[in-house]
Design a protein around this motif. Sequence first.
Motif, PDB file in Angstrom:
ATOM      1  N   ILE A 186     -11.118   9.936   7.802  1.00 23.99           N
ATOM      2  CA  ILE A 186     -10.534  10.590   9.154  1.00 23.99           C
ATOM      3  C   ILE A 186      -9.319  11.003   8.593  1.00 23.99           C
ATOM      4  N   PHE A 187      -8.592  10.199   8.187  1.00 22.85           N
ATOM      5  CA  PHE A 187      -6.914  10.258   7.754  1.00 22.85           C
ATOM      6  C   PHE A 187      -6.834  11.144   6.502  1.00 22.85           C
ATOM      7  N   GLY A 188      -7.852  10.885   5.581  1.00 18.09           N
ATOM      8  CA  GLY A 188      -7.564  11.795   4.264  1.00 18.09           C
ATOM      9  C   GLY A 188      -6.393  11.555   3.397  1.00 18.09           C
ATOM     10  N   ARG A 189      -5.805  12.396   3.116  1.00 19.20           N
ATOM     11  CA  ARG A 189      -4.678  12.380   2.228  1.00 19.20           C
ATOM     12  C   ARG A 189      -3.426  11.648   3.071  1.00 19.20           C
ATOM     13  N   ALA A 190      -3.559  11.749   4.648  1.00 19.61           N
ATOM     14  CA  ALA A 190      -2.575  11.163   5.534  1.00 19.61           C
ATOM     15  C   ALA A 190      -2.297   9.706   5.371  1.00 19.61           C
ATOM     16  N   ASN A 191      -3.432   9.141   4.792  1.00 18.86           N
ATOM     17  CA  ASN A 191      -3.397   7.457   4.355  1.00 18.86           C
ATOM     18  C   ASN A 191      -2.168   7.090   3.817  1.00 18.86           C
ATOM     19  N   TRP A 192      -1.738   7.943   2.978  1.00 19.49           N
ATOM     20  CA  TRP A 192      -0.541   7.530   2.332  1.00 19.49           C
ATOM     21  C   TRP A 192       0.808   7.977   2.865  1.00 19.49           C
ATOM     22  N   TRP A 193       0.650   8.318   4.294  1.00 20.70           N
ATOM     23  CA  TRP A 193       1.822   8.953   4.805  1.00 20.70           C
ATOM     24  C   TRP A 193       2.867   8.073   5.038  1.00 20.70           C
ATOM     25  N   PRO A 194       4.013   7.973   5.013  1.00 19.56           N
ATOM     26  CA  PRO A 194       5.025   9.338   4.453  1.00 19.56           C
ATOM     27  C   PRO A 194       5.373   9.232   2.972  1.00 19.56           C
TER      28      PRO A 194
ATOM     29  N   LEU B 223       0.956  -1.302   0.044  1.00 19.82           N
ATOM     30  CA  LEU B 223       0.093   0.135   0.056  1.00 19.82           C
ATOM     31  C   LEU B 223       0.856   1.315  -0.039  1.00 19.82           C
ATOM     32  N   ARG B 224       2.229   1.067   0.409  1.00 20.59           N
ATOM     33  CA  ARG B 224       3.093   2.323   0.233  1.00 20.59           C
ATOM     34  C   ARG B 224       2.811   3.262   1.576  1.00 20.59           C
ATOM     35  N   SER B 225       2.404   2.665   2.493  1.00 22.63           N
ATOM     36  CA  SER B 225       1.851   3.544   3.555  1.00 22.63           C
ATOM     37  C   SER B 225       2.214   3.123   4.923  1.00 22.63           C
TER      38      SER B 225
END
Length: 390
Positions: free
Chosen positions: A377-385, A239-241
């Motif tokens: 809830i996480f939005g774009r932060a799902n793919w962090w970092p 998932l690269r996350s």
Amino acid sequence: EAFSKQVDSQKDHLQQAEKQFARLAAAQKKIDTQINAMINGLTSIENGLQQVSDGQGALAGQMPRLESAAGQLAEGQKKMKSGLGDFSSRLSDLSSGLNDSVKGLKKVSSGMMGANDYLGELHKASDKEMTGWFVPKDALTNSDFTSVFNTYMSDDRKTTELTVVLDNNPYSNTAIQDIQAIKASVKRAIPNTDLKNASFGVSGVSSMNADLKEVSDSDFKRTAMFMLAGIFLILIIMLRSLIMPVYLVASLVLTYFASIGVTEYIFTHFFGYPGVNWAVPFFGFVILMALGVDYSIFLMDRFNELKKEGTEPAMISSMKNMGSVIISAAIILAGTFAAMLPSGVLSLLQIATVVLTGLLMYAIVVLPFFVPVMVKIFGRANWWPFNLKK
């Protein structure tokens, strides 16, 4: 002169006849007196006969009473005979009881002598701390007691076996806990005795299950850590996350504990078992983790492919495309594990229940509700970092 002689002769004859008549009259008078006496006697006899007749009539009137009295007399004689028989039996019982009493007194006397001998040997025992386990010399030399030694002790008398019979199912969790309590009791007791340097072991079905449970619990902790770490790394790579693997793994763990709780509730409240078998948590965890992570990969991999559409549209499209696939797979696998229910083996029944509950819960509740909420809830932060771009 001749006439005078005849007259004198007739006169003599008359005088003699008169005397005879006088005699006859006297005899007749006696006869008359006797006849009168006979008449009086007959009258008396007649009166007596009348009295006898009256007595016979009275006796005839009293005959029913006499008969009843005679019956009562016979009944009384029977009761007296029975009473005498009972009295004789009571005397026999009393005699037997007295004999038994004499025998009992002899046994008591013998027991008192035996107790006196036992107390004497107990007083002379060298190990005062173990006097509560003291065995008299006569018992030690008894053939029956010696056979016990031969059965439960080795030939050198340095190894012995103690048999403990539990009052519950030897395969139950309670029996496993009892084994742990027995081991702890022996460990506490041995250091305070002359056997402090002795080694001991516990065997049997319950002990084997206790050892297997201990090994299983130890392996379960290591297996759980390795599996969760492996799943986490695989999800990171796919998932690269770092965020999505966290709540996906959390969803799997949450589903596992929920299914275990539901299974224990079912088997304790509806079937009366004390809880789940010791083997159920380990195998249930492995199966649920392996199957659940597949479903999460199906959904989230499609979500990654559609991420350019935006977080919410990508999740909605992923749910539309993969929802039917995940639910179908969950139902098929649930049916496969349901085939274990008719087996009748408790551990298999519970494992099947855990897997069925976990699969359906994960496919119907967790993936459709919990995962989308976390994505929102996480939005774009799902793919962090790795990648924060839409």
